[in-house]
Scaffold this motif. Sequence first.
Motif, PDB file in Angstrom:
ATOM      1  N   ALA A  53     -28.604  12.743 -14.044  1.00 22.51           N
ATOM      2  CA  ALA A  53     -29.531  11.754 -13.483  1.00 22.51           C
ATOM      3  C   ALA A  53     -30.570  11.412 -14.542  1.00 22.51           C
ATOM      4  CB  ALA A  53     -30.204  12.303 -12.222  1.00 22.51           C
ATOM      5  N   ALA A  54     -31.232  10.295 -14.379  1.00 22.07           N
ATOM      6  CA  ALA A  54     -32.241   9.866 -15.340  1.00 22.07           C
ATOM      7  C   ALA A  54     -33.325  10.925 -15.499  1.00 22.07           C
ATOM      8  CB  ALA A  54     -32.855   8.545 -14.881  1.00 22.07           C
ATOM      9  N   GLY A  55     -33.573  11.327 -16.756  1.00 25.66           N
ATOM     10  CA  GLY A  55     -34.604  12.310 -17.044  1.00 25.66           C
ATOM     11  C   GLY A  55     -34.192  13.748 -16.836  1.00 25.66           C
ATOM     12  N   LYS A  56     -32.925  14.002 -16.434  1.00 26.66           N
ATOM     13  CA  LYS A  56     -32.453  15.362 -16.208  1.00 26.66           C
ATOM     14  C   LYS A  56     -31.317  15.660 -17.181  1.00 26.66           C
ATOM     15  CE  LYS A  56     -30.925  18.568 -12.608  1.00 26.66           C
ATOM     16  NZ  LYS A  56     -30.553  18.718 -11.175  1.00 26.66           N
ATOM     17  N   TYR A  57     -31.418  16.793 -17.888  1.00 25.17           N
ATOM     18  CA  TYR A  57     -30.437  17.113 -18.920  1.00 25.17           C
ATOM     19  C   TYR A  57     -30.006  18.574 -18.831  1.00 25.17           C
ATOM     20  CZ  TYR A  57     -32.332  12.828 -20.942  1.00 25.17           C
ATOM     21  OH  TYR A  57     -32.760  11.536 -21.133  1.00 25.17           O
ATOM     22  N   PHE A  58     -28.770  18.801 -19.231  1.00 21.48           N
ATOM     23  CA  PHE A  58     -28.253  20.148 -19.410  1.00 21.48           C
ATOM     24  C   PHE A  58     -27.706  20.257 -20.832  1.00 21.48           C
ATOM     25  CE2 PHE A  58     -28.120  19.827 -14.816  1.00 21.48           C
ATOM     26  CZ  PHE A  58     -28.467  21.101 -14.390  1.00 21.48           C
ATOM     27  N   ASP A  59     -28.016  21.367 -21.515  1.00 21.83           N
ATOM     28  CA  ASP A  59     -27.563  21.587 -22.890  1.00 21.83           C
ATOM     29  C   ASP A  59     -26.801  22.905 -22.985  1.00 21.83           C
ATOM     30  OD1 ASP A  59     -28.965  19.580 -25.027  1.00 21.83           O
ATOM     31  OD2 ASP A  59     -30.200  19.828 -23.245  1.00 21.83           O
ATOM     32  N   ALA A  60     -25.921  22.977 -23.975  1.00 19.29           N
ATOM     33  CA  ALA A  60     -25.210  24.215 -24.280  1.00 19.29           C
ATOM     34  C   ALA A  60     -24.830  24.199 -25.749  1.00 19.29           C
ATOM     35  CB  ALA A  60     -23.959  24.360 -23.411  1.00 19.29           C
ATOM     36  N   GLN A  61     -24.674  25.391 -26.311  1.00 23.07           N
ATOM     37  CA  GLN A  61     -24.314  25.530 -27.715  1.00 23.07           C
ATOM     38  C   GLN A  61     -22.850  25.929 -27.845  1.00 23.07           C
ATOM     39  OE1 GLN A  61     -26.463  24.902 -30.347  1.00 23.07           O
ATOM     40  NE2 GLN A  61     -27.833  24.174 -28.746  1.00 23.07           N
ATOM     41  N   GLY A  62     -22.196  25.359 -28.851  1.00 20.96           N
ATOM     42  CA  GLY A  62     -20.853  25.772 -29.218  1.00 20.96           C
ATOM     43  C   GLY A  62     -20.906  26.455 -30.571  1.00 20.96           C
ATOM     44  N   VAL A  63     -20.303  27.627 -30.684  1.00 22.09           N
ATOM     45  CA  VAL A  63     -20.305  28.373 -31.941  1.00 22.09           C
ATOM     46  C   VAL A  63     -18.923  28.974 -32.161  1.00 22.09           C
ATOM     47  CG1 VAL A  63     -22.762  28.938 -31.910  1.00 22.09           C
ATOM     48  CG2 VAL A  63     -21.133  30.459 -30.794  1.00 22.09           C
ATOM     49  N   GLY A  64     -18.617  29.271 -33.412  1.00 20.92           N
ATOM     50  CA  GLY A  64     -17.340  29.896 -33.736  1.00 20.92           C
ATOM     51  C   GLY A  64     -17.158  29.998 -35.222  1.00 20.92           C
ATOM     52  N   GLY A  65     -15.999  30.489 -35.605  1.00 26.84           N
ATOM     53  CA  GLY A  65     -15.744  30.638 -37.030  1.00 26.84           C
ATOM     54  C   GLY A  65     -14.284  30.862 -37.327  1.00 26.84           C
ATOM     55  N   SER A  66     -13.975  30.913 -38.613  1.00 30.52           N
ATOM     56  CA  SER A  66     -12.599  31.118 -39.049  1.00 30.52           C
ATOM     57  C   SER A  66     -12.580  31.942 -40.322  1.00 30.52           C
ATOM     58  CB  SER A  66     -11.894  29.770 -39.290  1.00 30.52           C
ATOM     59  OG  SER A  66     -12.473  29.102 -40.399  1.00 30.52           O
ATOM     60  N   GLY A  67     -11.458  32.579 -40.566  1.00 30.96           N
ATOM     61  CA  GLY A  67     -11.223  33.304 -41.799  1.00 30.96           C
ATOM     62  C   GLY A  67      -9.864  32.915 -42.350  1.00 30.96           C
ATOM     63  N   ASP A  68      -9.757  32.770 -43.664  1.00 28.60           N
ATOM     64  CA  ASP A  68      -8.521  32.317 -44.291  1.00 28.60           C
ATOM     65  C   ASP A  68      -8.244  33.137 -45.548  1.00 28.60           C
ATOM     66  OD1 ASP A  68      -8.161  29.553 -42.745  1.00 28.60           O
ATOM     67  OD2 ASP A  68     -10.243  29.731 -43.350  1.00 28.60           O
ATOM     68  N   MET A  69      -6.963  33.351 -45.831  1.00 29.43           N
ATOM     69  CA  MET A  69      -6.589  34.133 -46.995  1.00 29.43           C
ATOM     70  C   MET A  69      -5.296  33.603 -47.592  1.00 29.43           C
ATOM     71  SD  MET A  69      -5.565  38.169 -47.304  1.00 29.43           S
ATOM     72  CE  MET A  69      -3.926  37.812 -46.654  1.00 29.43           C
ATOM     73  N   LEU A  70      -5.227  33.594 -48.910  1.00 28.23           N
ATOM     74  CA  LEU A  70      -4.002  33.276 -49.633  1.00 28.23           C
ATOM     75  C   LEU A  70      -3.821  34.329 -50.717  1.00 28.23           C
ATOM     76  CD1 LEU A  70      -2.673  29.864 -50.828  1.00 28.23           C
ATOM     77  CD2 LEU A  70      -2.754  31.778 -52.416  1.00 28.23           C
ATOM     78  N   LEU A  71      -2.656  34.964 -50.742  1.00 30.01           N
ATOM     79  CA  LEU A  71      -2.393  36.033 -51.706  1.00 30.01           C
ATOM     80  C   LEU A  71      -1.044  35.793 -52.373  1.00 30.01           C
ATOM     81  CD1 LEU A  71      -3.002  38.798 -52.989  1.00 30.01           C
ATOM     82  CD2 LEU A  71      -1.880  39.849 -51.021  1.00 30.01           C
ATOM     83  N   GLU A  72      -1.051  35.742 -53.693  1.00 34.01           N
ATOM     84  CA  GLU A  72       0.183  35.622 -54.463  1.00 34.01           C
ATOM     85  C   GLU A  72       0.714  37.036 -54.705  1.00 34.01           C
ATOM     86  OE1 GLU A  72       1.832  33.393 -58.498  1.00 34.01           O
ATOM     87  OE2 GLU A  72      -0.276  33.992 -58.364  1.00 34.01           O
ATOM     88  N   VAL A  73       1.763  37.422 -53.972  1.00 34.69           N
ATOM     89  CA  VAL A  73       2.285  38.788 -54.070  1.00 34.69           C
ATOM     90  C   VAL A  73       3.311  38.936 -55.178  1.00 34.69           C
ATOM     91  CG1 VAL A  73       1.812  39.302 -51.657  1.00 34.69           C
ATOM     92  CG2 VAL A  73       4.001  38.284 -52.288  1.00 34.69           C
ATOM     93  N   ALA A  74       3.910  37.844 -55.599  1.00 35.64           N
ATOM     94  CA  ALA A  74       4.851  37.832 -56.711  1.00 35.64           C
ATOM     95  C   ALA A  74       4.785  36.450 -57.345  1.00 35.64           C
ATOM     96  CB  ALA A  74       6.272  38.150 -56.245  1.00 35.64           C
ATOM     97  N   LYS A  75       5.392  36.293 -58.484  1.00 35.67           N
ATOM     98  CA  LYS A  75       5.326  35.011 -59.174  1.00 35.67           C
ATOM     99  C   LYS A  75       5.873  33.899 -58.284  1.00 35.67           C
ATOM    100  CE  LYS A  75       6.646  32.608 -63.410  1.00 35.67           C
ATOM    101  NZ  LYS A  75       7.395  32.687 -64.691  1.00 35.67           N
ATOM    102  N   ASN A  76       5.018  32.916 -58.029  1.00 36.09           N
ATOM    103  CA  ASN A  76       5.370  31.732 -57.228  1.00 36.09           C
ATOM    104  C   ASN A  76       5.683  32.047 -55.771  1.00 36.09           C
ATOM    105  OD1 ASN A  76       5.104  30.111 -59.540  1.00 36.09           O
ATOM    106  ND2 ASN A  76       7.247  30.451 -60.107  1.00 36.09           N
ATOM    107  N   PHE A  77       5.277  33.235 -55.286  1.00 32.44           N
ATOM    108  CA  PHE A  77       5.474  33.591 -53.878  1.00 32.44           C
ATOM    109  C   PHE A  77       4.117  33.938 -53.280  1.00 32.44           C
ATOM    110  CE2 PHE A  77       6.286  36.438 -50.317  1.00 32.44           C
ATOM    111  CZ  PHE A  77       7.289  35.758 -49.652  1.00 32.44           C
TER     112      PHE A  77
END
Length: 276
Positions: free
Chosen positions: A95-119
């Motif tokens: 309604a006019a002049g009435k508000y509701f707020d909320a926060q969104g949070v999160g995250g990510s983790g990423d990894m790349l590992l070359e275990v052998a040549k070109n792999f």
Amino acid sequence: MPGLAWGRPGQIRVTYHPNSHWSIAASVENPEQFVTTGTTLPSFASTQVDNGSTSTVPNVRPDIVAKIAYDTRISGKGFHFELAGFSRQFRTSPAAGKYFDAQGVGGSGDMLLEVAKNFRLIATGFYGSGGGRYLVGLGPDFIVGPDGSISPVHSAGGIAGFEYAPNAKSQWFGYYGGTYFDRNYVMVSPGSYLGFGYPGSSNANRQFQEPVLGYYYTYWKNPKYGSLQIITEYAYLSRAPWYVPAGTPSTAHAHMIFGSLRFTLPQGGGAAPAKK
């Protein structure tokens, strides 16, 4: 594919490289509070969120994203690791002049590992409250109660896989990805609900899973003119909603085969001549 956290919003980004190993970045990005067609909203909120048909909606502030990444070599093999996080703000106005707020949070983790040549082994994981928009929009950011209050939806996703180049012209790749969206709803009256994943909401996605196997081959390559490649891929996609009618399958599946012929333009630039 399911499990990949990404987006292409307009943004302003600042990146700092303290040395050759570390990278730190932060950005403010174009926001878009988002729900899916499988999310039931009170009538007033349908114009205040992107529900698949309304994309020009008001937002309180930009999304804020930060990342730190580390690159090195272990026994001569490449290694990359990064952590990222986001902060978002949602708002509804019943309604006019009435508000509701909320926060969104999160995250990510990423990894790349070359275990052998070109792999290389690759892994990425994401978890958030109010981050459905970043998981290919397969789930909602939040739900809205009958009074206008906001409750973020928890979501998770991830991918694990490999990439192997047996020679300079060819490469194999394989990944397994998945996403999950928690149900979140309120009962307005017996048999009447608002939210996501409530009893009877057959188009509310609970999870997606997809294994992928592919191969590409470079037929021709010239530093001056570019390269010509063919890419083939097989994927098996499965979807499970939160609710299915009695006597119907609990999941849906699809076999997909992709093929493409790609011409890549040459990279510009080059080393500048040395000054005498």
